[in-house]
Write an enzyme that holds these catalytic residues in place. Structure first.
Site, PDB file in Angstrom:
ATOM      1  CE  LYS A  39      -3.601   2.396   2.937  1.00 28.64           C
ATOM      2  NZ  LYS A  39      -4.426   2.195   3.772  1.00 28.64           N
ATOM      3  CB  SER A  65      -8.184   1.207   5.373  1.00 28.49           C
ATOM      4  OG  SER A  65      -9.572   2.384   5.382  1.00 28.49           O
ATOM      5  CB  SER A 119      -7.710   3.944   3.413  1.00 32.59           C
ATOM      6  OG  SER A 119      -7.186   3.515   3.793  1.00 32.59           O
TER       7      SER A 119
HETATM    8  N1  GLN Z   1     -13.281   4.429   6.359  1.00 31.82           N
HETATM    9  C1  GLN Z   1     -12.351   4.917   7.286  1.00 31.82           C
HETATM   10  C2  GLN Z   1     -11.905   6.398   6.932  1.00 31.82           C
HETATM   11  O1  GLN Z   1     -12.445   7.046   6.425  1.00 31.82           O
HETATM   12  C3  GLN Z   1     -11.141   4.043   8.117  1.00 31.82           C
HETATM   13  C4  GLN Z   1     -10.348   3.882   7.228  1.00 31.82           C
HETATM   14  C5  GLN Z   1      -8.985   3.704   7.753  1.00 31.82           C
HETATM   15  O2  GLN Z   1      -9.017   3.028   8.098  1.00 31.82           O
HETATM   16  N2  GLN Z   1      -7.597   3.880   7.120  1.00 31.82           N
HETATM   17  O3  GLN Z   1     -11.254   6.816   7.802  1.00 31.82           O
END
Ligand code: GLN
Length: 499
Positions: A82, A181, A157
């Site tokens: 990532k 994420s 994400s």
């Molecule tokens: N969807 C969540 C956010 O927008 C989690 C994102 C994540 O775990 N990096 O913050």
């Protein structure tokens, strides 16, 4: 080329490693194969940076170690990271214009550890800007598409990671999970993903979003593969990450095959309310039945503050983000505006140009909830409820060994879905946020298909440091189901010119 020239990408991590050791295929051949796939599947938008020479040099070195009998546990394994993990040999952008083309002078600890075990880096994977998002639409470098349906989001994400694993562009990928994420994109793309206990894997070299929540993890096709990778990634990093746990690295594979007769699976009533789409519910119910037939016992439990995890998370995470993102000021690294009048204008213009809309929104929310006069009403209150959410889990774990439920209320939505309303995305995080706020390990395991033949993941949540049990439970499930072997039809749309 060997007999694997066309189906190398269908092998699991465990199978690939066995092939390398038996010299049925070389690390260089595997690297070439996956690099070629990355190129022919560009339209997925999963990769942000490839550097063929670097990858092939690493693969070459791996082959040498395989020949000389000095191979590491993951020797030759192609893996992609990532783009939130900094890497010396590839650009690191965190999905942001702010870091376009940025090169780190060092590798993140997770990257370093995997490389030390012999993994070969294929490239960097697209993600929401600074890991803020649930759809991967917040990347400054374009949306990633879901390989099961190119008109749908892959989740976020870590959307690039999930899409790349699902489309067989890499046997495994790293991801990070701050509020879901790893689990949510794994669910949306039908792959297996695990976020370990907060502090298990070092945060050193992970571009920071919300430091008290950020946790590295891994995505692959099977729980067995995740166990192999996680065993090499985790372990204390006392000099570089003061929040890394002082718990020795562990071989997460040893308990994979343990029986699960008598296992108590807690089923939180709050995860099965009105918001849960019927197609997802059907899949999760069937998975729970499957566990019963394996000898597990379902125990109804309650996580009463589940709903509060949304406001709590969306106060704490932006608060920490607003502070972490201070460093992007146009001076230290990354983007700097070309035209400005004075120093203050340079900061303002740089940040206005470098950050996307969601990041700006969160910086504003975060600054607001931390500001004098609002701190007590929002931030402090959220921290108190966060503690209660963690306590609720401890109450629940008195009655059960693991917790199971849906990862997300629905299958992947369309790229033009949710009316571009950020709140709709936030609400869809409801089932992943609680474990993140508590710092607990969580997984997504492919469990079936819902509306539009889109994948559905079963979420498993364990108590602190109980990753090996989670992986064991997931592995036993995968021994009797084949959801994790299903492949999107886009996988073979592009035939390789076999060489
Ligand atoms: N969807 C969540 C956010 O927008 C989690 C994102 C994540 O775990 N990096 O913050």
């Amino acid at each position: 080329m060997t007999q694997f020239s066309t189906d190398l990408h269908d092998l699991t991590v465990a199978e690939l490693l066995a092939c390398f050791r038996l010299r049925k295929v070389s690390a260089v051949e595997a690297a070439q194969h996956f690099l070629a796939r990355a190129k022919t599947h560009k339209n997925l938008g999963a990769f942000l940076d490839l550097s063929e020479d670097v990858t092939l040099a690493q693969a070459c070195a791996a082959d040498a170690r395989l020949s000389s009998g000095t191979a590491g546990a993951l020797e030759g394994l192609p893996i992609a990271h990532k783009d939130i993990f900094v890497t010396r040999d590839f650009a690191t952008t965190a999905g942001s214009r702010m870091l376009a083309g940025y090169r780190s002078p060092f590798d993140a600890t997770v990257v370093q550890r995997l490389a030390k075990a012999g993994a070969v880096t294929l490239g960097k994977l697209n993600c929401d800007e600074f890991a803020m998002g649930s759809s991967n639409k917040n990347s400054a470098f374009g949306s990633v598409k879901n390989p099961w349906d190119m008109s749908c989001v892959p989740g976020g994400s870590s959307g690039g990671s999930a899409a790349a694993v699902a489309a067989r562009l890499t046997p495994a990928a790293t991801g990070t999970d701050t509020g879901g994420s790893i689990r949510q994109p794994s669910s949306f793309c039908g792959v297996t993903g695990i976020k370990p206990t907060y502090g298990r894997a070092s945060r050193y070299g992970m571009v920071a979003f919300a430091s008290s929540l950020d946790q590295a993890g891994v995505m692959a096709r099977t729980a067995q593969d995740c166990a192999l990778l996680l065993s090499c990634m985790c372990g204390p990093d006392p000099l570089r990450d003061s929040t890394s746990l002082d718990v020795p690295a562990e071989d997460f594979s040893v308990r994979l095959n343990d029986g699960i007769e008598g296992l108590r699976i807690g089923v939180p009533i709050e995860f099965f309310g009105e918001g849960l789409a019927p197609d997802v519910r059907t899949v999760i119910d069937a998975a729970l039945k499957q566990f019963e037939s394996l000898g597990a016992k379902l125990v109804p439990i309650s996580l009463p503050r589940t709903e509060l995890s949304i406001p709590v998370y969306y106060i704490i995470a932006p608060a920490e983000a607003s502070s972490n993102l201070n460093r992007f000021d146009g001076v230290k690294f990354g983007h700097r505006a070309k035209n400005y009048t004075d120093l203050e204008d340079m900061y303002l213009t740089t940040r206005a140009q470098g950050f996307g809309a969601e990041v700006k929104r969160r910086i504003m929310i975060g600054t607001y909830v931390l500001s004098h006069g609002y701190y007590d009403a929002y931030y402090l209150q959220a921290q108190k409820i966060r503690r209660m959410i963690a306590d609720d889990f401890q109450q629940a774990f008195k009655q059960c060994d693991v917790i199971a439920g849906p990862v997300a209320p629905t299958v992947a939505w369309r790229l033009d879905g949710h009316n571009n309303d950020p709140l709709a995305d936030y609400l869809a995080d409801i089932f992943t946020l609680p474990a993140s706020l508590a710092g607990l390990p969580g997984m997504s395991v492919p469990a079936g298909f819902g509306v539009g033949s889109m994948p559905v993941g079963l979420q498993l949540i364990g108590n602190y440091l109980d990753e090996s049990r989670l992986l064991n439970v997931a592995h036993r499930f995968q021994l009797v189901t084949d959801w994790h072997t299903a492949r999107p039809s886009s996988v073979n749309n592009y035939q390789l010119n076999s060489n």
